[in-house]
Scaffold this active site. Structure first.
Site, PDB file in Angstrom:
ATOM      1  N   LYS A  22       2.140  -2.673  -1.937  1.00 35.15           N
ATOM      2  CA  LYS A  22       2.382  -1.899  -0.717  1.00 35.15           C
ATOM      3  C   LYS A  22       1.010  -1.788  -0.053  1.00 35.15           C
ATOM      4  CE  LYS A  22       2.329   2.169   1.695  1.00 35.15           C
ATOM      5  NZ  LYS A  22       1.835   1.467   2.912  1.00 35.15           N
ATOM      6  N   HIS A  23       0.829  -2.531   1.045  1.00 34.60           N
ATOM      7  CA  HIS A  23      -0.476  -2.506   1.708  1.00 34.60           C
ATOM      8  C   HIS A  23      -0.473  -1.454   2.811  1.00 34.60           C
ATOM      9  CE1 HIS A  23      -4.411  -3.915   2.306  1.00 34.60           C
ATOM     10  NE2 HIS A  23      -4.229  -5.215   2.097  1.00 34.60           N
ATOM     11  N   GLU A  33      -8.470   5.037  -7.182  1.00 29.92           N
ATOM     12  CA  GLU A  33      -9.796   4.673  -6.634  1.00 29.92           C
ATOM     13  C   GLU A  33      -9.890   5.351  -5.278  1.00 29.92           C
ATOM     14  OE1 GLU A  33     -12.198   2.848  -7.904  1.00 29.92           O
ATOM     15  OE2 GLU A  33     -11.223   1.986  -9.661  1.00 29.92           O
ATOM     16  N   CYS A  92     -15.888   2.863   0.875  1.00 29.10           N
ATOM     17  CA  CYS A  92     -15.872   4.049   0.003  1.00 29.10           C
ATOM     18  C   CYS A  92     -17.264   4.328  -0.531  1.00 29.10           C
ATOM     19  CB  CYS A  92     -14.877   3.847  -1.131  1.00 29.10           C
ATOM     20  SG  CYS A  92     -15.087   2.297  -2.014  1.00 29.10           S
TER      21      CYS A  92
HETATM   22  P1  NAP Z   1      -4.899   6.324   2.602  1.00 24.76           P
HETATM   23  O1  NAP Z   1      -4.436   6.938   3.844  1.00 24.76           O
HETATM   24  O2  NAP Z   1      -4.809   7.132   1.352  1.00 24.76           O
HETATM   25  O3  NAP Z   1      -4.102   4.943   2.453  1.00 24.76           O
HETATM   26  C1  NAP Z   1      -4.281   4.085   1.346  1.00 24.76           C
HETATM   27  C2  NAP Z   1      -2.925   3.501   0.968  1.00 24.76           C
HETATM   28  O4  NAP Z   1      -2.109   4.563   0.481  1.00 24.76           O
HETATM   29  C3  NAP Z   1      -2.171   2.914   2.161  1.00 24.76           C
HETATM   30  O5  NAP Z   1      -1.416   1.814   1.731  1.00 24.76           O
HETATM   31  C4  NAP Z   1      -1.266   4.065   2.568  1.00 24.76           C
HETATM   32  O6  NAP Z   1      -0.147   3.664   3.291  1.00 24.76           O
HETATM   33  C5  NAP Z   1      -0.885   4.612   1.220  1.00 24.76           C
HETATM   34  N1  NAP Z   1      -0.434   6.001   1.241  1.00 24.76           N
HETATM   35  C6  NAP Z   1      -1.071   7.058   1.777  1.00 24.76           C
HETATM   36  N2  NAP Z   1      -0.348   8.192   1.566  1.00 24.76           N
HETATM   37  C7  NAP Z   1       0.755   7.815   0.871  1.00 24.76           C
HETATM   38  C8  NAP Z   1       1.884   8.525   0.372  1.00 24.76           C
HETATM   39  N3  NAP Z   1       2.010   9.835   0.505  1.00 24.76           N
HETATM   40  N4  NAP Z   1       2.842   7.822  -0.275  1.00 24.76           N
HETATM   41  C9  NAP Z   1       2.733   6.497  -0.434  1.00 24.76           C
HETATM   42  N5  NAP Z   1       1.685   5.773   0.022  1.00 24.76           N
HETATM   43  C10 NAP Z   1       0.699   6.429   0.671  1.00 24.76           C
HETATM   44  O7  NAP Z   1      -6.410   5.850   2.682  1.00 24.76           O
HETATM   45  P2  NAP Z   1      -7.157   5.305   3.969  1.00 24.76           P
HETATM   46  O8  NAP Z   1      -7.669   6.470   4.690  1.00 24.76           O
HETATM   47  O9  NAP Z   1      -6.358   4.322   4.687  1.00 24.76           O
HETATM   48  O10 NAP Z   1      -8.350   4.500   3.262  1.00 24.76           O
HETATM   49  C11 NAP Z   1      -9.635   4.934   3.252  1.00 24.76           C
HETATM   50  C12 NAP Z   1      -9.945   5.753   2.021  1.00 24.76           C
HETATM   51  O11 NAP Z   1      -9.933   4.889   0.889  1.00 24.76           O
HETATM   52  C13 NAP Z   1     -11.315   6.354   2.058  1.00 24.76           C
HETATM   53  O12 NAP Z   1     -11.265   7.658   1.561  1.00 24.76           O
HETATM   54  C14 NAP Z   1     -12.119   5.460   1.129  1.00 24.76           C
HETATM   55  O13 NAP Z   1     -13.253   6.070   0.594  1.00 24.76           O
HETATM   56  C15 NAP Z   1     -11.099   5.114   0.103  1.00 24.76           C
HETATM   57  N6  NAP Z   1     -11.441   3.890  -0.618  1.00 24.76           N
HETATM   58  C16 NAP Z   1     -11.739   3.980  -1.937  1.00 24.76           C
HETATM   59  C17 NAP Z   1     -12.129   2.849  -2.627  1.00 24.76           C
HETATM   60  C18 NAP Z   1     -12.473   2.889  -4.090  1.00 24.76           C
HETATM   61  O14 NAP Z   1     -12.496   1.844  -4.707  1.00 24.76           O
HETATM   62  N7  NAP Z   1     -12.734   4.044  -4.674  1.00 24.76           N
HETATM   63  C19 NAP Z   1     -12.176   1.620  -1.960  1.00 24.76           C
HETATM   64  C20 NAP Z   1     -11.851   1.566  -0.614  1.00 24.76           C
HETATM   65  C21 NAP Z   1     -11.463   2.714   0.053  1.00 24.76           C
HETATM   66  P3  NAP Z   1      -0.094   3.759   4.895  1.00 24.76           P
HETATM   67  O15 NAP Z   1      -1.136   2.869   5.423  1.00 24.76           O
HETATM   68  O16 NAP Z   1       1.310   3.315   5.191  1.00 24.76           O
HETATM   69  O17 NAP Z   1      -0.335   5.202   5.233  1.00 24.76           O
END
Ligand code: NAP
Length: 473
Positions: free
Chosen positions: A155-156, A229, A263
């Site tokens: 699921k991207h 992560e 991140c």
């Molecule tokens: P996000 O909103 O949490 O989204 C990441 C993934 O999770 C997406 O596919 C999103 O789908 C899905 N998602 C979010 N809420 C969900 C829910 N309630 N149920 C099911 N799926 C859900 O994160 P983002 O803001 O796009 O990404 C940036 C964040 O990722 C930053 O905080 C960054 O630091 C972190 N990150 C961490 C790492 C690491 O390795 N630690 C690496 C890269 C990024 P949708 O797009 O459909 O909402």
């Protein structure tokens, strides 16, 4: 429709996709489960050539793959090409090393028989991935679990559907079974349904604390193993004996790479007081040099942010930080281009009661802090709910390493850029999540480490030796 590519440089809607149907979800689960049953009987060696083939295909289609992520989320083309190459390296690494790393481990024991821990695949996994490295995030989970024998459903992020399809296409073009990786455009309710399905045995998520919390809750409710992560507010510590010119040349890159949307981007620069003024001036000069523009143009050095929503969120955070007392040292002005550009910005005097002190700012905004001792730098770096990575610079690497070992994060580099490679475990502590991806630790994240104790003949030795618990105890 939730899944949509909107080019953040042109603002053009490129493609939209409907959510997965119940029939597509059922077929994906059934095919993945059937493949798991087949893979359970085969060792990783049988998949080695297929994973190398996937690496080769990624290299062969590098330009086309890179353009797909630039269109989805705006990354500079050269950074996108670098990401494709890194994915190929990860695939090659796990193809070459997994057989050795997945060998059984013998155990010395008092029990009668030969004891060993065998490594079996766990079952079908769901991976939930973010948009910021649209292929690399998939590959970090895909390559090791492909070798382990865990088929995956992807699921991207809703804004990178083009990249999801492009990655899936490479896997399907190779001789690996199609069910190795199936992309599904799932909405959040469907994600919960898939996690609850008895065929799913694990969930890997990379994303925000908010997303992680929701998906980890679903996994927990269903007693499914998960790895998280999540975000970071990584410190970049400059000790008082550091060569300021070298470090200044690294600092701006550590913040602006991928338009600051990493991140492990350095988000908090913690600088010794004797170097603070020089550091700030050099950071400003370097930030001022970047050229915003078309991410496909090699002359561009500042990409747009991934979306209008992300830019508006960052703008809100910066405005609030200033309103609550932070000093705007540089930036925070509009860029006269139609894309989602954010001018690199520097904030100082961010006090602990300012929301900016503890929030992750996911874009080209640097916070700079002044400290007067190594201990103050360590305490400030650790004054965060997040604990992903960090960097320490010092003229004396032993001193740098001493400081680094006191930083409460999952990763820390001394006198070096943060770098991600397949042989280096990636992950955080505190609210940056749990579990690790890459390296042997990532390979073992979703493995059934099964204890097998084999005696030569049926015997009563364990019972006689008092090693078996009885009802009376
Ligand atoms: P996000 O909103 O949490 O989204 C990441 C993934 O999770 C997406 O596919 C999103 O789908 C899905 N998602 C979010 N809420 C969900 C829910 N309630 N149920 C099911 N799926 C859900 O994160 P983002 O803001 O796009 O990404 C940036 C964040 O990722 C930053 O905080 C960054 O630091 C972190 N990150 C961490 C790492 C690491 O390795 N630690 C690496 C890269 C990024 P949708 O797009 O459909 O909402």
């Amino acid at each position: 429709m939730a899944y949509k590519t909107v080019n953040p440089y042109t603002n053009e809607v490129v493609n939209e996709y409907p959510d997965a149907t119940p029939e597509e979800i059922e077929a994906a689960l059934a095919n993945a489960q059937a493949l798991f049953k087949k893979w359970e009987l085969e060792g990783p060696e049988t998949r080695k050539a297929q994973l190398h083939e996937i690496a080769d295909l990624m290299r062969k289609h590098s330009d086309e793959l890179a353009k797909a992520i630039t269109t989805d989320m705006g990354k500079l083309l050269r950074e996108a090409q670098g990401e494709v190459e890194l994915c190929a390296m990860i695939a090659d690494y796990f193809a070459d090393h997994s057989t050795g790393l997945l060998q059984s481990t013998p155990i010395e024991t008092m029990a009668t028989g030969k004891a060993q821990v065998k490594k079996h695949p766990l079952g079908v996994l769901l991976m939930v991935e973010p948009w910021n490295f649209p292929y690399y995030q998939i590959m970090r989970v895909f390559a090791p679990n492909f070798m382990v024998g865990n088929p995956m459903i992807l699921k991207h992020a809703a804004i990178t559907p083009g990249s999801a399809l492009a990655f899936e296409k490479i896997v399907h073009e190779s001789s690996a079974p199609d069910a190795s990786l199936k992309n599904l455009f799932l909405n959040y309710d469907q994600v919960s349904e898939v996690i609850a399905d008895s065929r799913i045995q694990g969930v890997a998520l990379t994303g925000s604390e908010r997303g992680g919390r929701s998906v980890a809750r679903e996994a927990g409710d269903n007693l499914k193993k998960s790895t998280m992560e999540l975000g970071g507010t990584d410190a970049f510590i400059v000790l008082d004996d550091t060569d300021i010119d070298t470090v200044a040349d690294i600092a701006w890159r550590a913040r602006l790479y991928n338009a600051g949307q990493v991140c492990t981007s350095s988000k908090r620069f913690i600088v010794a007081d004797n170097l603070y003024d020089q550091f700030l001036a050099k950071l400003r000069d370097n930030f001022a040099k970047v050229i915003p523009g078309d991410p496909l143009d090699p002359k561009t050095s500042l990409a747009p942010m991934n979306s209008k929503k992300a830019k508006e969120k960052l703008q809100g955070q910066v405005d609030e930080a200033i309103e609550k007392g932070a000093n705007l040292y540089y930036g925070n002005e509009p860029i006269d281009l139609p894309g989602q550009f954010f001018k690199p910005t520097i904030l100082t005097d961010v006090k602990p009661d300012n929301p900016a002190f503890s929030e992750e700012m996911f874009g080209p905004v640097a916070q700079v802090y002044k400290v007067s001792s190594d201990q103050e730098a360590i305490d400030l770096a650790n004054d965060s709910d997040l604990g992903l990575g960090g960097i320490v610079f010092s003229g004396d690497s032993a001193r740098g390493e001493k400081v680094a070992s006191q930083i409460e994060t999952g990763m820390v580099f001394v006198n070096n850029f943060m770098v991600s490679l397949p042989e280096l475990p990636f992950g955080g502590v505190k609210k940056s999540g749990y579990g690790r991806e890459m390296y042997e630790i990532g390979l073992n994240a979703f493995v059934n480490e099964q204890l097998v104790v084999t005696a030569e003949h049926p015997n009563m030795d364990n019972l006689a030796g008092g090693l078996v618990a009885t009802d009376a105890e």
